[in-house]
Design a protein around this motif. Structure first.
Motif, PDB file in Angstrom:
ATOM      1  N   SER A 140       0.833  -1.209   0.000  1.00 32.58           N
ATOM      2  CA  SER A 140       0.000   0.000   0.000  1.00 32.58           C
ATOM      3  C   SER A 140       0.859   1.247   0.000  1.00 32.58           C
ATOM      4  O   SER A 140       0.546   2.244  -0.653  1.00 32.58           O
ATOM      5  CB  SER A 140      -0.936  -0.006   1.217  1.00 32.58           C
ATOM      6  OG  SER A 140      -1.802  -1.114   1.171  1.00 32.58           O
ATOM      7  N   GLN A 141       1.967   1.195   0.749  1.00 32.36           N
ATOM      8  CA  GLN A 141       2.844   2.354   0.814  1.00 32.36           C
ATOM      9  C   GLN A 141       3.599   2.546  -0.500  1.00 32.36           C
ATOM     10  O   GLN A 141       3.911   3.657  -0.900  1.00 32.36           O
ATOM     11  CB  GLN A 141       3.835   2.191   1.961  1.00 32.36           C
ATOM     12  CG  GLN A 141       3.170   2.247   3.347  1.00 32.36           C
ATOM     13  CD  GLN A 141       4.145   1.901   4.454  1.00 32.36           C
ATOM     14  OE1 GLN A 141       5.326   1.695   4.199  1.00 32.36           O
ATOM     15  NE2 GLN A 141       3.659   1.831   5.676  1.00 32.36           N
ATOM     16  N   LYS A 199       1.793   4.462  -5.667  1.00 34.70           N
ATOM     17  CA  LYS A 199       1.608   5.903  -5.670  1.00 34.70           C
ATOM     18  C   LYS A 199       0.121   6.234  -5.777  1.00 34.70           C
ATOM     19  O   LYS A 199      -0.556   5.768  -6.692  1.00 34.70           O
ATOM     20  CB  LYS A 199       2.381   6.533  -6.823  1.00 34.70           C
ATOM     21  CG  LYS A 199       3.892   6.515  -6.618  1.00 34.70           C
ATOM     22  CD  LYS A 199       4.592   7.327  -7.700  1.00 34.70           C
ATOM     23  CE  LYS A 199       6.092   7.374  -7.455  1.00 34.70           C
ATOM     24  NZ  LYS A 199       6.799   8.170  -8.484  1.00 34.70           N
ATOM     25  N   ASP A 200      -0.355   7.035  -4.848  1.00 37.38           N
ATOM     26  CA  ASP A 200      -1.775   7.367  -4.822  1.00 37.38           C
ATOM     27  C   ASP A 200      -2.051   8.625  -5.628  1.00 37.38           C
ATOM     28  O   ASP A 200      -2.557   9.638  -5.120  1.00 37.38           O
ATOM     29  CB  ASP A 200      -2.243   7.529  -3.375  1.00 37.38           C
ATOM     30  CG  ASP A 200      -3.760   7.569  -3.261  1.00 37.38           C
ATOM     31  OD1 ASP A 200      -4.418   7.100  -4.206  1.00 37.38           O
ATOM     32  OD2 ASP A 200      -4.268   8.070  -2.245  1.00 37.38           O
ATOM     33  N   ASP A 201      -1.699   8.578  -6.916  1.00 38.56           N
ATOM     34  CA  ASP A 201      -1.964   9.724  -7.801  1.00 38.56           C
ATOM     35  C   ASP A 201      -2.800   9.278  -9.000  1.00 38.56           C
ATOM     36  O   ASP A 201      -2.570   9.692 -10.131  1.00 38.56           O
ATOM     37  CB  ASP A 201      -0.659  10.386  -8.254  1.00 38.56           C
ATOM     38  CG  ASP A 201       0.306   9.408  -8.918  1.00 38.56           C
ATOM     39  OD1 ASP A 201      -0.010   8.194  -8.994  1.00 38.56           O
ATOM     40  OD2 ASP A 201       1.371   9.855  -9.392  1.00 38.56           O
ATOM     41  N   PHE A 202      -3.764   8.413  -8.721  1.00 40.00           N
ATOM     42  CA  PHE A 202      -4.622   7.884  -9.776  1.00 40.00           C
ATOM     43  C   PHE A 202      -5.501   8.980 -10.372  1.00 40.00           C
ATOM     44  O   PHE A 202      -6.048   9.816  -9.657  1.00 40.00           O
ATOM     45  CB  PHE A 202      -5.505   6.756  -9.226  1.00 40.00           C
ATOM     46  CG  PHE A 202      -4.769   5.457  -9.015  1.00 40.00           C
ATOM     47  CD1 PHE A 202      -4.711   4.510 -10.022  1.00 40.00           C
ATOM     48  CD2 PHE A 202      -4.131   5.189  -7.817  1.00 40.00           C
ATOM     49  CE1 PHE A 202      -4.035   3.324  -9.841  1.00 40.00           C
ATOM     50  CE2 PHE A 202      -3.453   4.002  -7.621  1.00 40.00           C
ATOM     51  CZ  PHE A 202      -3.402   3.059  -8.640  1.00 40.00           C
ATOM     52  N   ASN A 237      -2.314   5.496 -12.645  1.00 41.57           N
ATOM     53  CA  ASN A 237      -1.415   6.359 -11.884  1.00 41.57           C
ATOM     54  C   ASN A 237      -0.090   6.531 -12.613  1.00 41.57           C
ATOM     55  O   ASN A 237       0.108   5.993 -13.710  1.00 41.57           O
ATOM     56  CB  ASN A 237      -1.224   5.857 -10.451  1.00 41.57           C
ATOM     57  CG  ASN A 237      -0.301   4.644 -10.350  1.00 41.57           C
ATOM     58  OD1 ASN A 237       0.092   4.048 -11.363  1.00 41.57           O
ATOM     59  ND2 ASN A 237       0.029   4.241  -9.138  1.00 41.57           N
ATOM     60  N   ARG A 295      -6.494   1.114 -12.056  1.00 46.18           N
ATOM     61  CA  ARG A 295      -7.458   0.906 -10.965  1.00 46.18           C
ATOM     62  C   ARG A 295      -8.848   0.809 -11.575  1.00 46.18           C
ATOM     63  O   ARG A 295      -9.307   1.721 -12.258  1.00 46.18           O
ATOM     64  CB  ARG A 295      -7.397   2.044  -9.952  1.00 46.18           C
ATOM     65  CG  ARG A 295      -8.446   1.943  -8.835  1.00 46.18           C
ATOM     66  CD  ARG A 295      -8.156   2.932  -7.719  1.00 46.18           C
ATOM     67  NE  ARG A 295      -6.978   2.521  -6.954  1.00 46.18           N
ATOM     68  CZ  ARG A 295      -6.431   3.241  -5.979  1.00 46.18           C
ATOM     69  NH1 ARG A 295      -6.948   4.438  -5.673  1.00 46.18           N
ATOM     70  NH2 ARG A 295      -5.372   2.796  -5.326  1.00 46.18           N
ATOM     71  N   ASP A 301      -6.393  -2.736  -8.005  1.00 48.47           N
ATOM     72  CA  ASP A 301      -5.331  -2.224  -8.865  1.00 48.47           C
ATOM     73  C   ASP A 301      -4.583  -3.356  -9.548  1.00 48.47           C
ATOM     74  O   ASP A 301      -4.468  -4.469  -9.015  1.00 48.47           O
ATOM     75  CB  ASP A 301      -4.317  -1.406  -8.061  1.00 48.47           C
ATOM     76  CG  ASP A 301      -4.957  -0.285  -7.269  1.00 48.47           C
ATOM     77  OD1 ASP A 301      -6.102   0.097  -7.613  1.00 48.47           O
ATOM     78  OD2 ASP A 301      -4.328   0.183  -6.305  1.00 48.47           O
TER      79      ASP A 301
END
Length: 387
Positions: A22-23, A26-29, A45, A51, A84
């Motif tokens: 999870s870390q 990259k959470d820039d979807f 992302n 996703r 994802d």
């Protein structure tokens, strides 16, 4: 006691691994250019992960099927499933959702014709995408041309790209590129997935290509009374060849402002379309001067050494004659093409080297049997035509 300890350690490792995953993601979807207007999913992302998300409260299992692998989606309390993929290669990829064992299109995606069906796809932004992006340049038009084929006794359709300014200058005439799709696709492939019009708009605006007409027809044809569609042979004609030579080319020359001779006529295709192109051009050298084969050759899927005297009825044994009649024989492929494409193409190149037939070869770095390879090929090939 030891068994309990192992179970606990295994559980902790699993939790730790999930946390690390999870870390790492990259959470820039963001929504893809292939996401339907007003929909949130599918997303992509900066790592190229896809996703997917779908509301399916009655489903027991939902998977994202992309790149030859299925990824489990997770359900929330409202019955909405998300998940994802691993990072995907740059470019355009078909995908589907698998719901309780049934493979279905994603209702959040625009639909494209590929793999023999209308289905979902996603665009992973490519680092070199500028050559096929929509820009502030003069734009041509993509026209739908319906025609009745007497050979097939059916209505058929092709798409015609005309360059910017085509309608304004009534006296100017243009060379023509006949451009073919691959297996399981149709005449929508190049103007939609391939972005052929944008590629030519940009090339022409940058003065890297001569303004030209592009004809994109359906490579599948069945002659009236026959039940055998596309079936190329080394010696005889096949249905689409007859449709193209006897019906399409005369129709285009009559209806559009073409320069109607072989020196201003080219043909290219991808995969199956590359095979068709070779068969048609080599057997109709009075009609074409340029040949482009993207991710395919006439000897596919064979990769044994080619017997020159018998291959395509000996068409390549007289290199001097072929070099004189063809202004350009151009081959292109990705570095990640699947088996047996690399070996098949290598065998064909070896035959050309052996006979002395001149050709140019282009390598698309980091791409496989996919649309980014073929967009790059068209970009390179079109810039060499009619000069």
């Amino acid at each position: 006691m030891n068994n309990i300890r192992l179970i606990v350690l295994g559980y902790l490792a699993m939790i730790y691994g999930q946390a690390c995953f999870s870390q790492m993601v990259k959470d820039d979807f963001k929504s893809s250019e292939t996401t339907q207007s007003g929909r949130k999913f599918p997303q992509v992302n900066s790592e190229g992960r896809v996703r997917a998300g779908i509301l399916a409260p009655e489903a027991q299992s939902v998977k994202l099927d992309i790149g030859g692998k299925k990824y489990d989606l997770k359900r929330n309390a409202d019955g909405f499933w998300t998940g994802d993929s691993e990072p995907q290669d740059e470019g355009f990829h078909y995908y589907q959702l698998n719901i309780d064992g049934a493979s279905v299109p994603d209702p959040g995606s625009l639909y494209f014709y590929g793999a023999g069906r209308w289905g979902s796809a996603i665009e992973i932004p490519a680092h070199d995408r500028a050559f096929y992006e929509l820009k502030q340049v003069p734009h041509g038009q993509v026209r739908e041309q319906l025609y009745f084929s007497n050979l097939t006794n059916t209505w058929r359709r092709c798409f015609i790209y005309t360059p910017a300014g085509y309608d304004n200058n009534t006296t100017k005439r243009y060379p023509v590129l006949y451009l073919q799709h691959g297996s399981g696709e149709n005449e929508t492939g190049w103007p939609v997935q391939g972005k052929a019009n944008l590629i030519l708009d940009n090339l022409i605006a940058e003065k890297k290509a001569v303004p030209m007409i592009i004809v994109m027809d359906n490579g599948y044809a069945t002659l009236s009374g026959d039940n055998k569609p596309f079936n190329p042979t080394p010696t005889g004609p096949f249905p689409f060849e007859q449709v193209l030579i006897k019906e399409v080319i005369p129709m285009i020359d009559k209806s559009y402002k073409t320069i109607a001779n072989k020196y201003n006529r080219a043909m290219a295709g991808l995969s199956m379309g590359a095979n068709q192109t070779m068969q048609i051009v080599i057997k109709n050298l009075d009609q074409f001067s340029y040949l482009g084969a993207f991710s395919g050759t006439a000897n596919y899927p064979k990769y044994d050494p080619i017997d020159v005297p018998t291959f395509m009825n000996g068409a390549f044994k007289d290199a001097h004659s072929l070099n004189r009649q063809l202004k350009l024989l151009w081959l292109g492929a990705g570095t990640k093409e699947p088996v047996p494409f690399p070996a098949s193409i290598a065998a064909f190149k070896s035959m050309l080297d052996q006979t002395g037939v001149k050709y140019q070869y282009y390598t698309s770095e980091g791409t496989a049997h996919e649309w980014l390879t073929w967009r790059r090929c068209l970009n390179q090939f079109a810039s060499l035509l009619f000069k």
